[in-house]
Design an enzyme around this catalytic site. Structure first.
Site, short mmCIF file in Angstrom:
data_model
loop_
_atom_site.label_atom_id
_atom_site.label_comp_id
_atom_site.label_asym_id
_atom_site.label_seq_id
_atom_site.Cartn_x
_atom_site.Cartn_y
_atom_site.Cartn_z
N GLY A 1 -42.85 -57.47 -61.24
CA GLY A 1 -42.30 -56.41 -60.69
C GLY A 1 -42.88 -55.41 -60.41
CG HIS B 1 -46.48 -48.86 -65.96
ND1 HIS B 1 -47.43 -49.41 -65.39
CD2 HIS B 1 -45.73 -49.67 -66.03
CE1 HIS B 1 -47.37 -49.55 -64.08
NE2 HIS B 1 -45.73 -49.97 -64.19
CG HIS C 1 -40.98 -49.52 -67.60
ND1 HIS C 1 -40.38 -48.32 -66.34
CD2 HIS C 1 -41.56 -50.38 -67.05
CE1 HIS C 1 -41.14 -49.03 -65.18
NE2 HIS C 1 -42.39 -50.60 -65.17
P1 AMP Z 1 -43.23 -51.07 -62.59
O1 AMP Z 1 -42.54 -51.05 -61.33
O2 AMP Z 1 -43.76 -51.58 -63.23
O3 AMP Z 1 -44.97 -50.51 -61.88
O4 AMP Z 1 -43.19 -48.85 -62.45
C1 AMP Z 1 -43.66 -47.60 -61.70
C2 AMP Z 1 -42.89 -47.12 -62.88
O5 AMP Z 1 -43.62 -45.81 -62.08
C3 AMP Z 1 -41.51 -47.02 -61.64
O6 AMP Z 1 -40.70 -47.16 -62.50
C4 AMP Z 1 -41.85 -46.04 -60.94
O7 AMP Z 1 -40.25 -45.38 -60.56
C5 AMP Z 1 -42.44 -44.56 -61.38
N1 AMP Z 1 -43.27 -44.05 -61.03
C6 AMP Z 1 -43.68 -44.38 -59.45
N2 AMP Z 1 -44.05 -42.60 -59.30
C7 AMP Z 1 -44.24 -41.90 -60.39
C8 AMP Z 1 -43.77 -40.75 -60.32
N3 AMP Z 1 -44.86 -39.75 -59.05
N4 AMP Z 1 -43.96 -39.63 -61.09
C9 AMP Z 1 -42.88 -40.60 -62.54
N5 AMP Z 1 -42.67 -42.08 -62.17
C10 AMP Z 1 -43.39 -43.10 -61.64
#
Ligand code: AMP
Ligand code: ZN
Length: 114
Positions: A93, A100, A102
């Protein structure tokens, strides 16, 4: 890498709500929170995903978890509990190609994830 969203956030080229920063780690509020507290913690140096962690760079993962513990204490959810998630690759996902983690808290999180 020059086109990496999270590198741009670390550099301040894309705005974010900063929660924590030190020499090696930056943390900010997720733009689409999945829990009352949803913080994204990233290494400042670009790594594409967990697949790129090796003996040369793995210390930063410890820094990420140190940051998570500090953030949990500062924001007051350390005792109640939280979850740290790393999504890797398509089946995991992952949607942003910069390693990163969460940090989710503020509600009773279910298990297993979907
Ligand atoms: P993933 O799906 O594990 O790659 O997580 C990426 C995360 O980044 C998601 O939870 C998005 O909501 C978050 N995200 C994407 N763009 C931004 C942004 N500009 N600022 C803060 N969070 C973001
Ligand atoms: Zn990056």
């Amino acid at each position: 890498m020059s086109d990496c969203l999270f590198c741009k956030i670390v550099a301040g080229e894309v705005p974010s709500t900063k929660v924590y920063e030190d020499d090696s780690v930056y943390a900010f509020l997720d733009i689409a929170p999945q829990a009352p507290e949803h913080i994204v913690i990233v290494p400042k140096n670009h790594l594409g995903s967990t697949n790129e962690i090796d003996s040369e760079n793995s210390a930063v993962v410890g820094k990420v978890f140190e940051a998570a513990a500090k953030i949990a204490a500062e924001r007051g959810f350390a005792e109640k509990g939280y979850r740290i998630v790393n999504n890797c690759g398509e089946d995991g996902g992952q949607t942003v190609g910069h390693l990163h983690f969460h940090l989710l808290a503020g509600r009773n999180l279910q298990w297993p994830p979907g």
